[in-house]
Design a protein around this motif. Structure first.
Motif, PDB file in Angstrom:
ATOM      1  N   LEU A  78      -0.428  -3.450  -9.551  1.00 17.95           N
ATOM      2  CA  LEU A  78       0.694  -3.344  -8.621  1.00 17.95           C
ATOM      3  C   LEU A  78       1.650  -4.523  -8.735  1.00 17.95           C
ATOM      4  O   LEU A  78       2.872  -4.357  -8.607  1.00 17.95           O
ATOM      5  CB  LEU A  78       0.157  -3.239  -7.193  1.00 17.95           C
ATOM      6  CG  LEU A  78       1.175  -2.875  -6.112  1.00 17.95           C
ATOM      7  CD1 LEU A  78       1.756  -1.494  -6.370  1.00 17.95           C
ATOM      8  CD2 LEU A  78       0.524  -2.931  -4.727  1.00 17.95           C
TER       9      LEU A  78
ATOM     10  N   ARG B  65       1.864   1.621  -3.569  1.00 17.18           N
ATOM     11  CA  ARG B  65       0.712   2.092  -4.337  1.00 17.18           C
ATOM     12  C   ARG B  65       0.505   3.599  -4.135  1.00 17.18           C
ATOM     13  O   ARG B  65       0.220   4.335  -5.096  1.00 17.18           O
ATOM     14  CB  ARG B  65      -0.548   1.330  -3.920  1.00 17.18           C
ATOM     15  CG  ARG B  65      -1.755   1.598  -4.825  1.00 17.18           C
ATOM     16  CD  ARG B  65      -3.037   1.094  -4.185  1.00 17.18           C
ATOM     17  NE  ARG B  65      -2.929  -0.265  -3.733  1.00 17.18           N
ATOM     18  CZ  ARG B  65      -3.143  -1.333  -4.508  1.00 17.18           C
ATOM     19  NH1 ARG B  65      -3.468  -1.168  -5.781  1.00 17.18           N
ATOM     20  NH2 ARG B  65      -3.040  -2.557  -4.010  1.00 17.18           N
ATOM     21  N   LYS B  66       0.684   4.068  -2.916  1.00 14.17           N
ATOM     22  CA  LYS B  66       0.525   5.490  -2.615  1.00 14.17           C
ATOM     23  C   LYS B  66       1.523   6.326  -3.417  1.00 14.17           C
ATOM     24  O   LYS B  66       1.170   7.381  -3.968  1.00 14.17           O
ATOM     25  CB  LYS B  66       0.712   5.714  -1.118  1.00 14.17           C
ATOM     26  CG  LYS B  66       0.557   7.159  -0.680  1.00 14.17           C
ATOM     27  CD  LYS B  66       0.753   7.290   0.828  1.00 14.17           C
ATOM     28  CE  LYS B  66       0.653   8.743   1.259  1.00 14.17           C
ATOM     29  NZ  LYS B  66       0.871   8.883   2.738  1.00 14.17           N
TER      30      LYS B  66
ATOM     31  N   GLU C 212       0.823  -1.217   0.000  1.00 14.01           N
ATOM     32  CA  GLU C 212       0.000   0.000   0.000  1.00 14.01           C
ATOM     33  C   GLU C 212       0.854   1.263   0.000  1.00 14.01           C
ATOM     34  O   GLU C 212       0.463   2.293  -0.563  1.00 14.01           O
ATOM     35  CB  GLU C 212      -0.952   0.000   1.198  1.00 14.01           C
ATOM     36  CG  GLU C 212      -2.088  -0.996   1.062  1.00 14.01           C
ATOM     37  CD  GLU C 212      -2.845  -0.826  -0.257  1.00 14.01           C
ATOM     38  OE1 GLU C 212      -3.206   0.336  -0.587  1.00 14.01           O
ATOM     39  OE2 GLU C 212      -3.059  -1.826  -0.951  1.00 14.01           O
ATOM     40  N   ASN C 213       2.028   1.191   0.611  1.00 10.92           N
ATOM     41  CA  ASN C 213       2.930   2.335   0.589  1.00 10.92           C
ATOM     42  C   ASN C 213       3.451   2.580  -0.820  1.00 10.92           C
ATOM     43  O   ASN C 213       3.538   3.728  -1.279  1.00 10.92           O
ATOM     44  CB  ASN C 213       4.099   2.098   1.547  1.00 10.92           C
ATOM     45  CG  ASN C 213       4.928   3.348   1.762  1.00 10.92           C
ATOM     46  OD1 ASN C 213       4.392   4.459   1.829  1.00 10.92           O
ATOM     47  ND2 ASN C 213       6.235   3.184   1.863  1.00 10.92           N
TER      48      ASN C 213
END
Length: 372
Positions: free
Chosen positions: A361, A185-186, A182-183
């Protein structure tokens, strides 16, 4: 990534362009030639010249070259970059160009396409013969070794792009390892959200013309951004500013390296009348700078900006040593708040963000782990 097409010589036949002439017949079977060294790392697979057109313009011929060339990696090493020399006429203004493709990952035995879209000039020739020749100027391998004549300094450009790409991939991989998917992806979403076109102010470089007293302008001192790990320190500098033009820039610098330096590239930040800063371009300079010594970069050029500029800030973007090694800024240096606000996302960041948009991703993670 789209090839970076750079016309090396400005079209110098402007008067002839007023007269649109007839289209010249082009026979793909004998009008184009691909010349590769027999013992080189590339072999030619195929080419599609179907959309290429030639038009008579006064006493010259304008060749609109549109082709997809397919090559094969015939070496035993992975290829990271390729530069082609495209030649319609060696000495004719506008007769020579290059196509450079960085950020490749071509394994031994694999084939890959290179798109060529160029406009070239050559003398009008009513006889038969080859219109355009395509040759190899250089190949950059995974181990950063280089093959080719390097007539157009392709090695320096490709090495700079590859080192910068590796730097950015390393930072993305660190984001993944430290903060999870998620980091990462951010970070990718933040790249996609950046308005890259709005962060660049157009700048053209032209030969300086003699100025009158009315046009003398004002002397403006450069501001500098210094990077702790840079091999050079920017000491002082000034430029003559007149509206949207900056004339005859001068920058004094000192080497902090233990090796001689032969080339420096400086980035330019331009601040407009509203106080907003934009990336305006880069200024290259060939040097002969021994360790610890001073040198002065003087350019008898006029830099034309897209809008009035109040101030200029310079910072080092690349330094080449006499042994061919190259320095580029670290990821941390480029994420300085001032630079981060003014610089668009790098080419590698945009490539990875686009890969995320198209394939998700997992595809990005796979590339980050394979292209360390």
């Amino acid at each position: 990534m789209s090839p970076r097409n750079s016309i090396l010589l400005v079209l110098g036949m402007a008067a002839a362009l007023y007269a649109q002439g007839p289209e010249v017949p082009v026979d793909p079977s004998n009008s184009f030639q691909v010349n590769l060294p027999g013992d080189g790392p590339l072999s030619w697979v195929s080419a599609d010249w179907g959309r290429t057109r030639a038009t008579a313009r006064g006493g010259a011929m304008l060749v609109d070259l549109h082709s997809t060339l397919v090559f094969k990696n015939s070496s035993s090493r992975a290829i990271r970059g390729v530069s082609l020399l495209v030649l319609a006429q060696e000495v004719t203004p506008g007769g020579k160009a290059s196509v450079t493709v960085p950020s490749l990952d071509v394994q031994p035995g694999e084939s890959f396409p290179i798109r060529v879209d160029l406009r070239l000039m050559r003398p009008l020739n009513t006889g038969t013969g080859v219109l355009v020749q395509v040759g190899l100027d250089g190949v950059l391998f995974e181990d950063l070794t280089f093959y080719g004549p390097n007539r157009l300094n392709a090695r320096r450009d490709m090495l700079s792009w590859e080192l910068s790409a590796r730097r950015d991939r390393k930072a993305m991989l660190a984001a993944l390892n430290q903060g999870g998917p998620e980091n990462l992806r951010k970070q990718l979403l933040s790249v996609l959200a950046r308005p890259s076109d709005n962060l660049v102010m157009g700048m053209q470089v032209a030969r300086a013309m003699p100025s009158t007293n009315v046009e003398a302008g004002r002397s403006v001192e450069f501001a500098f951004l210094q990077f702790p790990d840079s091999p050079v320190e920017l000491l002082s500098g000034d430029v003559r500013m007149t509206g949207t033009e900056a004339r005859a820039p001068r920058i004094e610098l000192q080497s902090k390296a233990k090796r001689a330096i032969r080339f420096v590239e400086l980035g330019w930040l331009a601040k407009d009348e509203q106080g907003r800063e934009f990336m305006a371009g880069t200024l290259p300079a060939d040097l002969n700078l021994p360790p610890g010594q001073h040198s002065t970069i003087r350019k008898e050029n006029t830099l034309r900006f897209a809008k009035p500029v109040n101030s200029l800030t310079a910072f080092p973007t690349a330094v080449e040593f006499s042994d061919g090694d190259l320095w580029v800024p670290s990821y941390a240096a480029l994420k300085d708040p001032r630079l981060a606000a003014a610089l668009p996302a790098s080419g590698e960041e945009r490539r990875l963000a686009e890969l995320y948009r198209r394939k998700g991703l997992d595809a990005v993670v796979q590339q980050l782990r394979s292209l360390r």
